[in-house]
Design an enzyme around this catalytic site. Structure first.
Site, mmCIF file in Angstrom:
data_model
loop_
_atom_site.group_PDB
_atom_site.id
_atom_site.type_symbol
_atom_site.label_atom_id
_atom_site.label_comp_id
_atom_site.label_asym_id
_atom_site.label_seq_id
_atom_site.Cartn_x
_atom_site.Cartn_y
_atom_site.Cartn_z
ATOM 1 N N PRO A 278 -34.279 -26.215 33.856
ATOM 2 C CA PRO A 278 -33.947 -25.537 34.723
ATOM 3 C C PRO A 278 -33.704 -26.363 35.966
ATOM 4 O O PRO A 278 -34.579 -27.242 36.270
ATOM 5 C CB PRO A 278 -34.736 -24.303 35.071
ATOM 6 C CG PRO A 278 -36.034 -24.735 34.547
ATOM 7 C CD PRO A 278 -35.820 -25.798 33.556
ATOM 8 N N TYR A 320 -17.009 -21.749 44.411
ATOM 9 C CA TYR A 320 -17.217 -20.546 43.569
ATOM 10 C C TYR A 320 -17.154 -19.344 43.997
ATOM 11 O O TYR A 320 -17.711 -18.298 43.593
ATOM 12 C CB TYR A 320 -18.596 -20.679 42.868
ATOM 13 C CG TYR A 320 -19.022 -22.208 42.335
ATOM 14 C CD1 TYR A 320 -18.488 -22.777 41.463
ATOM 15 C CD2 TYR A 320 -20.045 -22.626 42.989
ATOM 16 C CE1 TYR A 320 -18.780 -24.166 41.090
ATOM 17 C CE2 TYR A 320 -20.568 -24.045 42.462
ATOM 18 C CZ TYR A 320 -19.878 -24.609 41.573
ATOM 19 O OH TYR A 320 -20.480 -25.838 41.254
ATOM 20 N N CYS A 347 -10.750 -28.714 58.011
ATOM 21 C CA CYS A 347 -9.326 -28.167 57.936
ATOM 22 C C CYS A 347 -8.992 -27.755 56.435
ATOM 23 O O CYS A 347 -8.024 -28.249 55.896
ATOM 24 C CB CYS A 347 -8.372 -29.460 58.519
ATOM 25 S SG CYS A 347 -8.779 -29.706 60.113
#
Ligand SMILES: Cc1ncc(COP(=O)(O)O)c(C=O)c1O
Ligand SMILES: N[C@@H](CCCC[NH3+])C(=O)O
Length: 417
Positions: A278, A320, A347
């Site tokens: 993990p 995401y 921007c």
């Protein structure tokens, strides 16, 4: 014990309300914004929870989630090994005091320069393990004189994760096709020290998509038994990482004990030790990002709150559509809530940390905290728009120290000639 089976001393989730607003404001004032704050005590707690849930397994930290030395040292001291995705990550792990025997290098379409470097490091640290995701990489290692600890990454044909872009398990880019792994293992077993099998479903696995994780582990158990019948016992079967953390305020934390039980059950009998790797789970809720409001303007359906942190500081919302908890540290409950769109200084239209979020009315100069920023936060920061990357402080027992200085405009042009 809490409702989620966690220890009250070490709860399975730390939300923004668990951070002291005054302390965060003081840090923002002292070190400036944008600023990443990493709490090493929480990193240790997360490591302890993982080790508690997987007592017989080897737990390897996926270094890519946060490679800072202060974090790596805390993880190493907490007894987790290191899974590295590049020569640079191997370098960082060794520099943080990891022994070569605790370092796994997972090669993904590895540039020759990475292989040169890792093989050099392997000569000094012969216990270092290299995981290949293509038969092709075996030959490239052989050409460099490598005959050490080798692991094969399988493409298990099943993926999982919080977004299509982070599901690796069924993506052809990653791993040796499942049906070809046993033959490849048989062909390398005499020449190398063939130690294990590896697979990774993807990142941000929630309780809901646990069935995919279980299916991946089941397939890896089957594969391990086939490989063991042909080449003898394996040292480990690494079923990857991906354990999710709750980003939304109402999302329950993953029940790690059930994940561990499901993993063991799905793997079945194999001679090798179970390994998990993990990343996010170790560092996500150990980190917050602090930003300062510089602009407030009324738009048709929301108040646009301009801040000094954007997609170059924390890419996840832009990349995401990831949700991160946001809190106005300067107002807390004293201000009326408004519907705010928090936007950065880049921007790009995607440079928005949240849209139409209820937030205690932020005035210019207010400090905002963004939660769960410890994983893939600083790591994915960039200097796009020539914005220097932020500074980072680490906390130990609430005491802060600067562990990464803020980039300067001079740093931005330093490589040019
Ligand atoms: C091979 C491998 N292992 C482990 C991880 C860690 O994933 P996570 O941070 O979701 O635990 C990743 C990232 O998705 C990965 O690609
Ligand atoms: N960067 C992703 C995780 C992917 C991990 C790499 N395989 C995220 O922030 O969710």
């Amino acid at each position: 014990m809490t409702a989620h089976g966690g220890d009250t001393e070490n709860p399975p989730v730390r939300r923004l309300s668990g951070w002291d607003a005054d302390e965060l404001v003081a840090l923002a004032g002292e070190y400036g914004t944008p600023l990443y704050v990493m709490d090493r005590d929480r990193v240790r707690e997360n490591c302890a929870r993982l080790r508690g849930a997987f007592p017989d397994a080897e737990v390897r930290y996926a270094v890519k989630a946060h490679t800072g030395r202060a974090v790596l040292e805390a993880v190493r001291e907490s007894g987790l090994a290191a899974e590295c995705a590049s020569a640079g990550e191997v370098e960082r792990a060794l520099a943080a005091g990891y022994d070569g025997s605790e370092v796994q290098y997972t090669a993904v379409n590895p540039p020759g320069r990475d292989l040169d470097h890792v093989v050099d490091r392997w000569r000094e640290n012969p216990e270092l393990t290299v995981t290949v995701g293509a038969a092709d990489t075996v030959g490239r290692l052989r050409d460099r004189g490598f005959d050490g600890r080798l692991c094969i990454r399988a493409n298990p044909g099943v993926g999982a994760g919080h977004h299509e872009k982070v599901r690796t398990g069924a993506n052809a880019k990653f791993g040796v096709p499942y049906d070809e792994v046993a033959d490849l293992a048989a062909s390398v077993a005499d020449e190398f020290d063939f130690v294990g099998l590896h697979a990774h479903a993807g990142s941000g696995i929630s309780g809901e998509d646990l069935s995919n994780h279980r299916e991946l582990v089941r397939r890896m158990g089957e594969l391990a038994r086939e490989v063991e019948s042909r080449v003898g016992p394996l040292e480990f079967v690494d079923v990857g990482g991906g354990f999710g953390v709750p980003y939304r305020e109402d999302e329950p934390p993953l029940d790690l004990e059930s994940v561990a039980d499901a993993t063991r059950e799905a793997l079945g009998d194999v001679s090798g030790t179970l390994a998990v790797e993990p990343g996010r789970y170790v560092v996500a809720d150990a980190g917050v990002l602090l930003a300062r409001v510089n602009t407030v303007k009324e738009a048709a359906d929301a108040t646009v709150v301009g801040v000094d942190a954007g997609m170059t500081t924390l890419l996840r919302p832009a990349m995401y559509d990831a949700y991160h908890e946001i809190r106005n540290l300067s107002a807390e409950n004293t201000e009326e809530a408004i519907s705010a769109t928090v936007a950065g200084p880049i921007c790009e239209s995607a440079d928005v940390l949240c849209e139409n979020r209820s937030l205690a009315n932020p005035r210019r100069g207010a400090y905002l905290a963004v939660g769960n920023a410890g994983a893939y936060g600083y790591e994915m920061a960039s200097t796009y728009n020539s914005r220097p990357r932020p500074a980072e402080v680490a906390l130990d027992g609430g005491k802060a120290r600067l562990v990464r200085r803020r980039e300067t405009l001079t740093d931005l042009t330093e490589l040019e000639q």
